[in-house]
Design a protein around this motif. Structure first.
Motif, PDB file in Angstrom:
ATOM      1  N   GLY A  33       3.435 -44.441   5.697  1.00  0.00           N
ATOM      2  CA  GLY A  33       2.114 -44.404   5.092  1.00  0.00           C
ATOM      3  C   GLY A  33       1.297 -43.195   5.498  1.00  0.00           C
ATOM      4  N   THR A  62       4.637 -39.401   3.462  1.00  0.00           N
ATOM      5  CA  THR A  62       5.287 -39.367   2.156  1.00  0.00           C
ATOM      6  C   THR A  62       4.998 -40.589   1.287  1.00  0.00           C
ATOM      7  N   GLY A  63       4.674 -41.717   1.889  1.00  0.00           N
ATOM      8  CA  GLY A  63       4.496 -42.945   1.131  1.00  0.00           C
ATOM      9  C   GLY A  63       5.816 -43.589   0.740  1.00  0.00           C
ATOM     10  N   ILE A  95      -0.312 -49.105  -8.311  1.00  0.00           N
ATOM     11  CA  ILE A  95       0.253 -49.451  -7.010  1.00  0.00           C
ATOM     12  C   ILE A  95       0.923 -50.813  -7.108  1.00  0.00           C
ATOM     13  N   ARG A 113       2.035 -52.834  -4.565  1.00  0.00           N
ATOM     14  CA  ARG A 113       2.101 -53.442  -3.237  1.00  0.00           C
ATOM     15  C   ARG A 113       0.966 -54.444  -3.051  1.00  0.00           C
ATOM     16  N   LEU A 159       7.285 -48.398   6.066  1.00  0.00           N
ATOM     17  CA  LEU A 159       6.697 -47.473   5.100  1.00  0.00           C
ATOM     18  C   LEU A 159       6.083 -46.285   5.827  1.00  0.00           C
TER      19      LEU A 159
END
Length: 45
Positions: A36, A39-40, A11, A13, A34
């Motif tokens: 969240g 789909t991300g 990740i 982030r 985003l």
């Protein structure tokens, strides 16, 4: 909480508490939305 860091190395982030930033810094920040929940993916991409 002031911030969080990733546990999973895959990740890319981090999170910060923007309420701790001076208003002039925050005004210049790029804000990306985003998806969240599903789909991300970033919604502005």
């Amino acid at each position: 909480m002031t911030h969080w860091t990733k546990v999973d190395p895959a990740i890319d982030r981090i999170g910060i508490n923007a309420r701790l930033m001076p208003p002039d810094i925050l005004a210049a920040a790029r804000i990306r939305r985003l998806d969240g929940a599903d789909t991300g993916l970033y919604l502005d991409a």
